[in-house]
Design an enzyme around this catalytic site. Structure first.
Site, PDB file in Angstrom:
ATOM      1  N   CYS A  50      -3.291  15.839  17.982  1.00 12.52           N
ATOM      2  CA  CYS A  50      -3.725  16.191  19.267  1.00 12.52           C
ATOM      3  C   CYS A  50      -5.161  15.609  19.936  1.00 12.52           C
ATOM      4  CB  CYS A  50      -4.119  17.860  19.593  1.00 12.52           C
ATOM      5  SG  CYS A  50      -2.279  18.662  18.803  1.00 12.52           S
TER       6      CYS A  50
ATOM      7  N   TYR B  34      -7.505   0.475   2.595  1.00 14.34           N
ATOM      8  CA  TYR B  34      -8.097   1.576   3.594  1.00 14.34           C
ATOM      9  C   TYR B  34      -7.102   2.345   4.437  1.00 14.34           C
ATOM     10  CZ  TYR B  34     -11.880  -1.608   1.853  1.00 14.34           C
ATOM     11  OH  TYR B  34     -12.720  -2.250   1.134  1.00 14.34           O
TER      12      TYR B  34
ATOM     13  N   GLY C 270     -14.985  -8.923   0.663  1.00 14.34           N
ATOM     14  CA  GLY C 270     -15.355  -9.237   2.232  1.00 14.34           C
ATOM     15  C   GLY C 270     -14.333 -10.078   2.633  1.00 14.34           C
TER      16      GLY C 270
ATOM     17  N   GLU D 228     -15.918  -9.016  -6.007  1.00 14.87           N
ATOM     18  CA  GLU D 228     -15.379  -7.760  -5.862  1.00 14.87           C
ATOM     19  C   GLU D 228     -14.337  -7.451  -4.374  1.00 14.87           C
ATOM     20  OE1 GLU D 228     -19.203  -5.775  -4.974  1.00 14.87           O
ATOM     21  OE2 GLU D 228     -19.738  -5.800  -7.096  1.00 14.87           O
ATOM     22  N   PRO D 229     -13.296  -8.289  -4.534  1.00 11.37           N
ATOM     23  CA  PRO D 229     -12.386  -8.170  -3.402  1.00 11.37           C
ATOM     24  C   PRO D 229     -11.613  -6.774  -3.421  1.00 11.37           C
ATOM     25  CG  PRO D 229     -11.705  -9.538  -5.205  1.00 11.37           C
ATOM     26  CD  PRO D 229     -12.956  -9.026  -5.771  1.00 11.37           C
ATOM     27  N   GLY D 230     -11.419  -6.054  -2.331  1.00 10.00           N
ATOM     28  CA  GLY D 230     -10.784  -4.929  -2.326  1.00 10.00           C
ATOM     29  C   GLY D 230      -9.569  -5.280  -1.095  1.00 10.00           C
ATOM     30  N   ARG D 231      -9.828  -5.568   0.199  1.00 11.21           N
ATOM     31  CA  ARG D 231      -8.664  -5.752   1.126  1.00 11.21           C
ATOM     32  C   ARG D 231      -8.069  -6.804   0.549  1.00 11.21           C
ATOM     33  NH1 ARG D 231      -9.835  -4.324   6.275  1.00 11.21           N
ATOM     34  NH2 ARG D 231     -12.194  -4.252   5.711  1.00 11.21           N
TER      35      ARG D 231
END
Ligand code: PLP
Length: 421
Positions: free
Chosen positions: A346, A375, A239, A275-278
């Site tokens: 479109c 992401y 987070g 649990e870092p992702g970003r």
């Protein structure tokens, strides 16, 4: 810090000019820097070095096998949220005892896959899930190690779609019910309680909500231990936010985060999992795109580029901001021009930026979206029958395509026309 910098007037990924990659693979494409990935992972390892710990990369941020291999080789564990992610982690060589399984809706098949393949722990999010996991484990004559995800009812003050720790969010069990739920878990012979899990949201730019949640977690640890549970591991989720807008105030550093964790939870004798992702993946990638047309509108100009919302959905989905910079460095003092940056899909939602001040651009110029490593590719689709765009990994002066663009034949061949039509 990342490794996408201007050199001699050209934007580079490490030691490779991005324009060279564009010439080789065509636009649009994602490009990742291996050195940036490993640097960010290492920042977390260093931040927690005073405590027994494991950094589990939240691979939903970017799950390309090459990225998983890169981080796995550094010693990273993985946080997975589906059977597909579990398979990817194993295929990249990550051992089961370094894989944590999170998510609110694990199926019995996914539980079986992870139990038989090897798993570090399941982060269990509800009592029905606890019962299901118990049944699957017993049917295999196994015991499933679990942490229960508690929802501390903290408003992390982030975007509505990525807040997860408030009582109205679908995640975890209310912290007020934790004693009851742990007592229930202790009666299930297919489960072994090893810890507590908490995750309050994504892209948090302030340590205060984390600290508030971790204080509650520390108190709960003492209470559950007094109830007789063996709490040896605390899983703190991910987070930590990244600076999408370079002009904005910087979010906290992993070292500040680690110091806070040590201060709040360091005396409990627990192993700490994060649990870092970003923060590992975000600034490790860019999306490179080509300007197709510059269209003059009545009160603004539109930069129509060959990337679209199906390639990078964050602006359309979260109203997210990405810096967009030309691959050719503008001369100092270049006057900025106002553009709406849009893709060819479109939908009016296919807009990356409105009234963005940028150096003047023309058809054929290349631009890079910064902070597109997390992401980005993982949320891409083939909407409008636009093929998934390639992913490229750079390390030093070498680069490789780590996911190729599908051919149109491959795309068409996935569909089947029934005989009776
Ligand atoms: C999404 C998620 C993460 C990673 O979040 P980031 O904001 O990318 O660091 C970690 N843990 C859990 C349980 C998640 O759902």
């Amino acid at each position: 810090m990342d490794h996408f910098l201007y050199r001699n007037g050209q934007l580079y990924a490490e030691d490779v000019p991005l324009a060279d990659i564009a010439a080789a693979v065509g636009t649009p494409f994602y490009c990742y820097s291996a050195a940036t990935f490993t640097r960010h992972y290492q920042l977390f390892v260093d931040a927690l070095s005073g405590m027994d710990h494991l950094v589990c990369y939240a691979m939903k941020a970017n799950s390309n096998l090459a990225i998983l291999k890169l981080l796995g080789d550094q010693g990273a564990g993985m946080d997975v949220v589906s059977g597909g992610e579990y398979r990817r982690a194993r295929a990249a060589g990550v051992p089961g005892d370094k894989i944590v399984f999170s998510g609110v809706g694990k199926t019995a098949d996914e539980m079986r896959l992870a139990l038989t393949g090897g798993i570090r722990q399941f982060n269990v999010e509800s009592e029905p899930e606890m019962e299901a996991l118990n049944a699957v484990a017993l049917s295999l004559n196994m015991v499933a190690p679990i942490a229960v995800r508690v929802n501390p009812d903290i408003d992390a003050n982030t975007h509505e779609k990525i807040a997860t720790g408030r009582k109205e969010d679908k995640f975890g069990i209310p912290i007020s019910r934790a004693r009851e739920v742990y007592a229930h878990a202790a009666t299930l012979p297919g489960l072994k309680i090893i810890g507590i899990d908490v995750h309050i949201g994504s892209q948090l730019v302030d340590l205060a909500p984390f600290e508030a949640a971790y204080r509650k977690l520390g108190e709960l640890t003492a209470v559950l231990r007094a109830d007789g549970h063996d709490i040896t591991r605390l899983d703190l989720g991910g987070g930590l936010g990244i600076p999408y807008e370079r002009s904005n105030a910087d979010p906290p550093l992993p070292s500040d985060y680690g110091a806070m964790v040590q201060r709040v939870l360091g005396d409990l004798g627990c192993e700490i999992e994060i649990e870092p992702g970003r923060l590992i993946a975000g600034n490790s990638g860019v999306l490179v795109s080509d300007v197709i047309y510059v269209k003059q509108g009545e009160d603004r100009d539109f930069l129509i580029i060959d990337a679209a919302m199906n390639d990078l959905i964050r602006p359309a989905m979260y109203g997210a901001y990405h810096d967009i910079v030309p691959l050719v460095e503008p001369a100092p003092g270049t006057e900025k021009h106002m553009y709406d940056v849009v893709g060819p899909v479109c939908e009016s939602g296919d807009t990356f930026a409105k009234r963005r001040a940028m150096p003047p651009l023309k058809a054929g110029d290349l631009v890079a979206f910064r902070s597109a490593g997390a992401y980005g590719a993982v949320m891409a689709s083939e909407y409008n029958s636009r093929p998934l765009i390639p992913e490229v990994l750079v390390s030093g002066d070498q680069f490789a395509v780590i996911r190729a663009r599908p051919t149109f034949d491959e795309m068409l061949n996935r569909d089947t026309i029934p005989e009776w039509l």
